[in-house]
Write an enzyme that holds these catalytic residues in place. Structure first.
Site, PDB file in Angstrom:
ATOM      1  N   LYS A 183       0.725  -1.008   0.210  1.00  0.00           N
ATOM      2  CA  LYS A 183       0.437  -0.065  -0.468  1.00  0.00           C
ATOM      3  C   LYS A 183       0.780   1.343  -0.093  1.00  0.00           C
ATOM      4  CE  LYS A 183      -4.629  -1.916   1.456  1.00  0.00           C
ATOM      5  NZ  LYS A 183      -6.036  -1.426   1.802  1.00  0.00           N
TER       6      LYS A 183
ATOM      7  N   LYS B  37      -5.183  -8.885  -6.352  1.00  0.00           N
ATOM      8  CA  LYS B  37      -5.864  -8.331  -5.607  1.00  0.00           C
ATOM      9  C   LYS B  37      -7.028  -7.569  -6.365  1.00  0.00           C
ATOM     10  CE  LYS B  37      -6.793  -6.803  -1.845  1.00  0.00           C
ATOM     11  NZ  LYS B  37      -6.922  -6.688  -0.108  1.00  0.00           N
TER      12      LYS B  37
ATOM     13  N   LYS C 259     -10.681  -2.363  -3.891  1.00  0.00           N
ATOM     14  CA  LYS C 259     -12.060  -1.502  -3.993  1.00  0.00           C
ATOM     15  C   LYS C 259     -11.172   0.266  -4.686  1.00  0.00           C
ATOM     16  CE  LYS C 259     -13.494  -1.859   0.890  1.00  0.00           C
ATOM     17  NZ  LYS C 259     -12.362  -1.714   1.707  1.00  0.00           N
TER      18      LYS C 259
END
Ligand code: AQP
Length: 343
Positions: A122, A205, A208
């Protein structure tokens, strides 16, 4: 008179959470929410949380965060979570999460935290500019679980490492203070679709926050959009094999098979038996029909629930009160164990 809260470790209790950091995806549904509903139906006392404190580890527009929190609650209910059977609440309203989070941040070691792959993914190349909260997130996640002495945590595959860290933190706390206080939590990673991949790239993956909306099915997508996204999903030119081994090196095909299995509640092997030998021109329409059949009613129910946010807020408030009643005595005992002087 209400019964005293049972704070003994090892009494079965389920906790899990999802971040209101955007719309829900099919990955959240198959990897997490569908499992939550199954655990609820098994009768184990369960808490399901909208983890808004985690969401702000990356920037969230305040109005969007409020909307996403309510929409997540609507998604939980539309998928089958029942506020009469499970405790539904948002994390920020139960201060004990953050309070225990601090204690556990003092138990977790820097070396452990630095190994967390989700932070690396991230934060990307710009780790120096990531928030301190994003780095510390797994210690707060451990607190989310341990503040309820939760024994089982249903999650998708990507959360496995964080749950191992939670176990390490619980064990170190118990060892350092010479107690058997926090349970060693079991991850529950089940079902045929524990890691749903992007529809555009089978190595990534489904998420969202992926910039491409075509990479995911949102739980708010209508029937036409769901069917279009599946029709346009990346695949290869070969037909489906009849054995799972034949999907080796074909990540996009494997992903669609897993999604089919997850939606139909069967194993990937069963899908191969039924669909083996078919071309994608046949398999994709079957998958689109199944996805529309399962997901469109949820999306419709979510938009109905979102028309009365007062009702959602009332459910969240009741859930927070019930959650606090479990968390408060566990935090109090934690503080006593640690040696904090209090009334
Ligand atoms: N693609 C997925 N496949 C299976 N399970 C998934 N989960 C998320 N994506 C998939 C599971 O959903 C739960 C909640 O995840 P989260 O939203 O709190 O955090 P996340 O894993 O970081 O999800 P996203 O969509 O990737 O969010 P962003 O884009 O905001 O970072 C977890 O149980 C997770 O395993």
């Amino acid at each position: 008179m209400t019964a005293p809260i049972d704070t003994r470790p090892h009494t079965p209790r389920v906790f899990s959470g999802i971040q209101p950091s955007g719309g829900l995806t099919l990955g959240n549904y198959l990897g997490a929410i569908k499992r939550f509903v199954a655990m609820q139906e098994s009768g184990t006392p369960s808490l399901y949380c909208m983890v808004d404190l985690h969401a702000i580890t990356v920037w969230q527009d305040p109005a969007s965060l409020s909307r996403a929190t309510r929409e997540l609650c609507a998604g939980f209910i539309a998928s089958g979570l029942d506020p009469e059977k499970s405790i539904l609440f948002n994390q920020s309203q139960v201060a004990e999460h953050a309070q225990l989070g601090w204690v556990l941040s003092c138990v977790a070691r820097m070396g452990w935290m630095k190994r967390m792959t989700q932070f690396k993914d991230k934060a990307g190349k710009n780790a120096e500019n990531a928030s301190l909260g994003l780095f510390g997130y797994p210690a707060l996640m451990a607190a989310d679980i341990l503040i309820y002495h939760a024994t089982h945590v249903p999650v998708g595959e990507d959360q496995k490492q964080h749950l191992e860290l939670t176990r390490d933190i619980a064990a170190k706390f118990n060892h350092d203070y010479g107690v058997d206080f926090f349970p060693i939590t079991e991850p529950v990673i089940e079902g045929a679709a524990t890691r749903v991949m992007s529809l555009r790239d089978g190595s990534k993956k489904m998420s969202k926050s992926d910039p491409s909306d075509m990479s995911r099915i949102n739980m708010t997508d209508d029937a036409d959009t769901i069917a279009k996204k599946i029709r346009k999903a990346k695949t290869d030119a070969e037909p489906l094999p009849s054995e799972l081994d034949g999907l080796e090196g074909r990540p996009e095909a494997r992903n669609l098979v897993n999604i089919y299995a997850g939606l139909a509640d069967v194993s990937a092997e069963d899908v191969m038996r039924e669909m083996g030998g078919r071309a994608f021109s046949e398999f994709k329409p079957a998958l689109a029909d199944l996805a529309v059949d399962k997901m469109a009613p949820i999306s419709g129910e979510m938009s109905r629930l979102m028309q009365d946010t007062g009702e959602i807020d009332a459910i969240l408030a009741r859930g927070a009160a019930d959650a606090r009643a479990i968390a408060a005595p566990i935090l109090k005992r934690t503080y006593e164990i640690v040696g904090m002087v209090g009334s």
